[in-house]
Design a protein around this motif. Sequence first.
Motif, short mmCIF file in Angstrom:
data_model
loop_
_atom_site.label_atom_id
_atom_site.label_comp_id
_atom_site.label_asym_id
_atom_site.label_seq_id
_atom_site.Cartn_x
_atom_site.Cartn_y
_atom_site.Cartn_z
N ASP A 55 60.81 23.07 48.47
CA ASP A 55 60.42 23.26 49.85
C ASP A 55 59.47 24.43 49.96
OD1 ASP A 55 63.67 22.47 50.93
OD2 ASP A 55 62.15 21.24 50.66
N THR A 56 58.75 24.48 51.07
CA THR A 56 57.83 25.58 51.27
C THR A 56 57.61 25.85 52.74
OG1 THR A 56 55.64 26.44 50.79
CG2 THR A 56 55.79 24.10 51.22
N THR A 57 57.13 27.03 53.06
CA THR A 57 56.74 27.36 54.42
C THR A 57 55.40 28.06 54.37
OG1 THR A 57 57.92 29.45 54.25
CG2 THR A 57 59.10 27.62 55.28
N GLU A 58 54.69 28.06 55.49
CA GLU A 58 53.42 28.74 55.54
C GLU A 58 53.62 30.22 55.84
OE1 GLU A 58 51.21 25.32 57.85
OE2 GLU A 58 49.86 26.72 56.89
N ALA A 59 52.63 31.02 55.53
CA ALA A 59 52.76 32.45 55.67
C ALA A 59 51.67 33.02 56.54
CB ALA A 59 52.73 33.09 54.29
N PRO A 60 51.80 34.31 56.92
CA PRO A 60 50.84 34.91 57.83
C PRO A 60 49.48 35.16 57.24
CG PRO A 60 52.45 36.51 57.06
CD PRO A 60 52.87 35.18 56.55
N ALA A 61 48.57 35.65 58.07
CA ALA A 61 47.17 35.83 57.70
C ALA A 61 46.97 36.92 56.67
CB ALA A 61 46.35 36.15 58.93
N ALA A 62 45.79 36.88 56.02
CA ALA A 62 45.51 37.77 54.91
C ALA A 62 45.23 39.20 55.34
CB ALA A 62 44.31 37.24 54.14
N ASP A 63 45.51 40.16 54.42
CA ASP A 63 45.11 41.54 54.61
C ASP A 63 43.63 41.68 54.34
OD1 ASP A 63 48.12 42.74 53.03
OD2 ASP A 63 47.70 42.27 55.12
N THR A 64 43.11 42.89 54.50
CA THR A 64 41.70 43.12 54.22
C THR A 64 41.50 43.80 52.88
OG1 THR A 64 41.83 45.21 55.42
CG2 THR A 64 41.11 43.27 56.66
N THR A 65 42.56 44.07 52.16
CA THR A 65 42.45 44.65 50.82
C THR A 65 42.99 43.68 49.79
OG1 THR A 65 44.61 45.70 51.06
CG2 THR A 65 42.70 47.00 51.70
N ALA A 66 42.37 43.70 48.63
CA ALA A 66 42.80 42.77 47.58
C ALA A 66 44.01 43.30 46.86
CB ALA A 66 41.65 42.56 46.59
N ALA A 67 44.94 42.40 46.53
CA ALA A 67 46.13 42.80 45.78
C ALA A 67 46.48 41.70 44.81
CB ALA A 67 47.29 43.08 46.71
N PRO A 68 46.83 42.02 43.59
CA PRO A 68 47.21 41.00 42.61
C PRO A 68 48.58 40.44 42.90
CG PRO A 68 47.47 43.18 41.68
CD PRO A 68 46.88 43.37 43.04
N ALA A 69 48.94 39.39 42.17
CA ALA A 69 50.21 38.71 42.40
C ALA A 69 51.39 39.65 42.30
CB ALA A 69 50.36 37.56 41.41
N GLU A 70 51.37 40.56 41.37
CA GLU A 70 52.52 41.42 41.12
C GLU A 70 52.47 42.71 41.93
OE1 GLU A 70 54.99 40.34 39.42
OE2 GLU A 70 53.93 38.50 38.90
N GLY A 71 51.50 42.85 42.83
CA GLY A 71 51.41 44.05 43.64
C GLY A 71 50.41 45.03 43.06
N GLY A 72 49.99 45.99 43.86
CA GLY A 72 48.99 46.93 43.43
C GLY A 72 47.59 46.43 43.75
N GLU A 73 46.61 47.29 43.56
CA GLU A 73 45.24 46.94 43.92
C GLU A 73 44.59 46.10 42.84
OE1 GLU A 73 41.10 49.13 45.35
OE2 GLU A 73 42.93 50.29 44.96
N LEU A 74 43.86 45.07 43.26
CA LEU A 74 43.18 44.18 42.33
C LEU A 74 41.71 44.58 42.25
CD1 LEU A 74 43.06 41.61 40.59
CD2 LEU A 74 42.70 40.31 42.70
N GLU A 75 41.25 44.91 41.06
CA GLU A 75 39.85 45.25 40.87
C GLU A 75 39.08 43.99 40.49
OE1 GLU A 75 39.38 48.37 38.07
OE2 GLU A 75 40.67 49.79 39.15
N LEU A 76 38.03 43.70 41.23
CA LEU A 76 37.25 42.49 41.02
C LEU A 76 36.01 42.81 40.19
CD1 LEU A 76 37.44 40.91 44.59
CD2 LEU A 76 38.85 40.39 42.59
N ALA A 77 35.82 42.09 39.11
CA ALA A 77 34.66 42.30 38.25
C ALA A 77 33.42 41.66 38.88
CB ALA A 77 34.91 41.68 36.88
#
Length: 375
Positions: A55-77
């Motif tokens: 089963d699944t449910t939908e979730a709220p809108a996105a933040d304005t900062t990138a974060a990886p799956a495990e938490g913390g800031e995601l640096e984009l190459a």
Amino acid sequence: MNISKRRLAIAGLISISLVAAACGGDEETAETTEAPAAETTAAPAADTTEAPAADTTEAPAADTTAAPAEGGELELAAGEVFVTGSSTVEPVSIRVGELAAELSGGDLAVTVEGPGTGDGFQKFCEGGADVTGASRPIRDEEAQACADAGIEFVELEVAFDGLTVATSPANTAIECLDNAALYALLGPESEGFENWSDANDLATEVGSNYVPFPDAPLVVNGPGEESGTYDSFVEFAIADIAEERGTDEFTRADYASSPNDNLIVEGIEGADTSLGWVGYAFYKAEQGRMKSIAIEGEDGTCVAPTDETIADGSYPYSRSLYIYVNTASAAENPAVASYVELYLSDQGLIDQVGAAGYVSLPPDRVEATRSAWSA
């Protein structure tokens, strides 16, 4: 992604559980974002596995900062990424690409096209794309084409969809159909039927509970054979009855087919007694122009496509959506890895999936997808 760890072998048989399902398909449009395509390189073959249904449910809108799956800031190459494949998956891939451009200040440029699941696999397995979207699992012959070309990939489930059978809001005579009715109206033996009522005898013969049909023009619009949504519709509505009757597992050929879902929507809207099928997100965005037709389940209950029925699997035409990533591209081009990491973050799998109109995966399926990528 740790490319040196265990890889998924494409030569293995891929077993898929479609719970919330359709572009090629499902499903394919020509909309693209502007950036040149990244080169891809060949690598040896690998296996894919898939998580069980949930089963699944939908979730709220996105933040304005990138974060990886495990938490913390995601640096984009910085760099360029080229994405092809399903037009059903295309809206999600575009949104993730736009987010990548925003968060990287334009340094990560993603081009996305949606020619269809089948056409996407062909290009991907020729080394012509870093990522391809799919509204169905890769077929054995497509996986073999990748293997023959030395393309190694990983399969990642990213969302749930519900293939939606639709008609005009003006068509008050049709509210629910079963597989037998859809076979009689759209299957290989329906070639030449110009009115709904032309299918009455065939529908009765194959055991539909929804005859007689109205004596009204039957105007059909849907995706073509390049589409994963076409393939999913055949699997859901046509294949079992066709096998029983010894007929081809195809739809009728005499209908208005298009790789552009928006044109399919226009066709369904344009005739009062139309019939067609599209991915759920396209229906959801255009509910004022189309009416969904409920599908009879195995227990005889008519179920309409909604976020809830797709999530819990009660809608009979639910299915999974995927992206396939060239692992050599991800290893050699940090931009590809960054794009996929963003896709698999909460901002991708929850925010952008929901914003595109699809149903987000439940936590256990999200974890399975992230584990497949990091393996």
